[in-house]
Design a protein around this motif. Structure first.
Motif, PDB file in Angstrom:
ATOM      1  N   UNK A 159      52.348   3.155  31.271  1.00  0.00           N
ATOM      2  CA  UNK A 159      51.830   3.237  29.900  1.00  0.00           C
ATOM      3  C   UNK A 159      52.858   2.746  28.872  1.00  0.00           C
ATOM      4  N   UNK A 160      54.148   3.119  28.993  1.00  0.00           N
ATOM      5  CA  UNK A 160      55.113   2.579  28.020  1.00  0.00           C
ATOM      6  C   UNK A 160      55.196   1.052  28.058  1.00  0.00           C
ATOM      7  N   UNK A 161      55.038   0.467  29.241  1.00  0.00           N
ATOM      8  CA  UNK A 161      55.074  -0.993  29.355  1.00  0.00           C
ATOM      9  C   UNK A 161      53.833  -1.612  28.719  1.00  0.00           C
ATOM     10  N   UNK A 162      52.681  -0.975  28.910  1.00  0.00           N
ATOM     11  CA  UNK A 162      51.453  -1.441  28.246  1.00  0.00           C
ATOM     12  C   UNK A 162      51.659  -1.426  26.736  1.00  0.00           C
ATOM     13  N   UNK A 163      52.205  -0.333  26.222  1.00  0.00           N
ATOM     14  CA  UNK A 163      52.449  -0.224  24.774  1.00  0.00           C
ATOM     15  C   UNK A 163      53.392  -1.317  24.291  1.00  0.00           C
ATOM     16  N   UNK A 164      54.423  -1.603  25.067  1.00  0.00           N
ATOM     17  CA  UNK A 164      55.378  -2.661  24.714  1.00  0.00           C
ATOM     18  C   UNK A 164      54.657  -4.010  24.612  1.00  0.00           C
ATOM     19  N   UNK A 165      53.829  -4.321  25.602  1.00  0.00           N
ATOM     20  CA  UNK A 165      53.131  -5.611  25.598  1.00  0.00           C
ATOM     21  C   UNK A 165      52.108  -5.701  24.464  1.00  0.00           C
ATOM     22  N   UNK A 166      51.407  -4.618  24.191  1.00  0.00           N
ATOM     23  CA  UNK A 166      50.468  -4.626  23.069  1.00  0.00           C
ATOM     24  C   UNK A 166      51.217  -4.819  21.751  1.00  0.00           C
ATOM     25  N   UNK A 167      52.384  -4.221  21.638  1.00  0.00           N
ATOM     26  CA  UNK A 167      53.204  -4.403  20.432  1.00  0.00           C
ATOM     27  C   UNK A 167      53.590  -5.870  20.268  1.00  0.00           C
ATOM     28  N   UNK A 168      53.983  -6.521  21.352  1.00  0.00           N
ATOM     29  CA  UNK A 168      54.353  -7.940  21.290  1.00  0.00           C
ATOM     30  C   UNK A 168      53.158  -8.803  20.877  1.00  0.00           C
ATOM     31  N   UNK A 169      51.978  -8.485  21.378  1.00  0.00           N
ATOM     32  CA  UNK A 169      50.778  -9.233  20.982  1.00  0.00           C
ATOM     33  C   UNK A 169      50.466  -9.028  19.506  1.00  0.00           C
ATOM     34  N   UNK A 170      50.685  -7.815  19.007  1.00  0.00           N
ATOM     35  CA  UNK A 170      50.489  -7.555  17.571  1.00  0.00           C
ATOM     36  C   UNK A 170      51.519  -8.310  16.739  1.00  0.00           C
ATOM     37  N   UNK A 171      52.787  -8.281  17.162  1.00  0.00           N
ATOM     38  CA  UNK A 171      53.844  -8.974  16.414  1.00  0.00           C
ATOM     39  C   UNK A 171      53.575 -10.470  16.326  1.00  0.00           C
ATOM     40  N   UNK A 172      52.937 -11.023  17.338  1.00  0.00           N
ATOM     41  CA  UNK A 172      52.613 -12.449  17.346  1.00  0.00           C
ATOM     42  C   UNK A 172      51.357 -12.757  16.537  1.00  0.00           C
ATOM     43  N   UNK A 173      50.711 -11.722  15.986  1.00  0.00           N
ATOM     44  CA  UNK A 173      49.520 -11.937  15.180  1.00  0.00           C
ATOM     45  C   UNK A 173      48.249 -12.114  15.980  1.00  0.00           C
ATOM     46  N   UNK A 174      48.293 -11.810  17.280  1.00  0.00           N
ATOM     47  CA  UNK A 174      47.127 -12.021  18.133  1.00  0.00           C
ATOM     48  C   UNK A 174      46.178 -10.830  18.163  1.00  0.00           C
ATOM     49  N   UNK A 175      46.699  -9.639  17.898  1.00  0.00           N
ATOM     50  CA  UNK A 175      45.885  -8.432  17.884  1.00  0.00           C
ATOM     51  C   UNK A 175      46.111  -7.657  16.597  1.00  0.00           C
TER      52      UNK A 175
END
Length: 119
Positions: free
Chosen positions: A74-90
């Motif tokens: 779950x922490x890794x999922x959160x990390x990846x979702x954060x990266x997608x948000x930072x890139x403006x994709x989510x």
């Protein structure tokens, strides 16, 4: 200080179709920057799976509880979702204890335009 590379935070308008189809002409440096950041964020298989899960989820949004089964913690999922948000994709919205994710509306159009053959 750690040796971490952060993706630029893109505004939704920066993800909007930035450039002509790749088959039309070579991209300028200004055009390639936003496109590269978008594709870099999707360059990780887990991120790509999460992005796909959100994009294809019924109603166009997904609770993190519905998409976290991608073979990592779950922490890794959160990390990846954060990266997608930072890139403006989510984009995300907290509702109670859960966070719901949506694909930024201009993202799929931008990706399609860059990758489509020229007319």
């Amino acid at each position: 200080m750690s040796n971490v590379t952060l993706l630029p935070v893109l505004k939704p308008e920066a993800v909007a179709p930035c450039c002509p189809p790749l088959t039309e002409r070579p991209l300028t440096a200004e055009e390639a920057g936003p496109a590269a950041a978008m594709f870099k964020a999707l360059g990780d298989p887990v991120r790509l799976r999460l992005f796909s899960a959100v994009a294809s989820h019924e109603g166009g949004e997904a609770c993190v509880c519905d998409i976290s089964d991608v073979g990592v913690s779950q922490p890794t999922v959160s990390h990846h979702l954060k990266k997608l948000k930072e890139a403006g994709l989510l984009t995300s919205e907290r509702r109670g204890t859960w966070v719901y994710y949506r694909v930024e509306p201009s993202v799929l159009a931008a990706m399609g335009k860059v990758l489509s053959p020229s007319a």
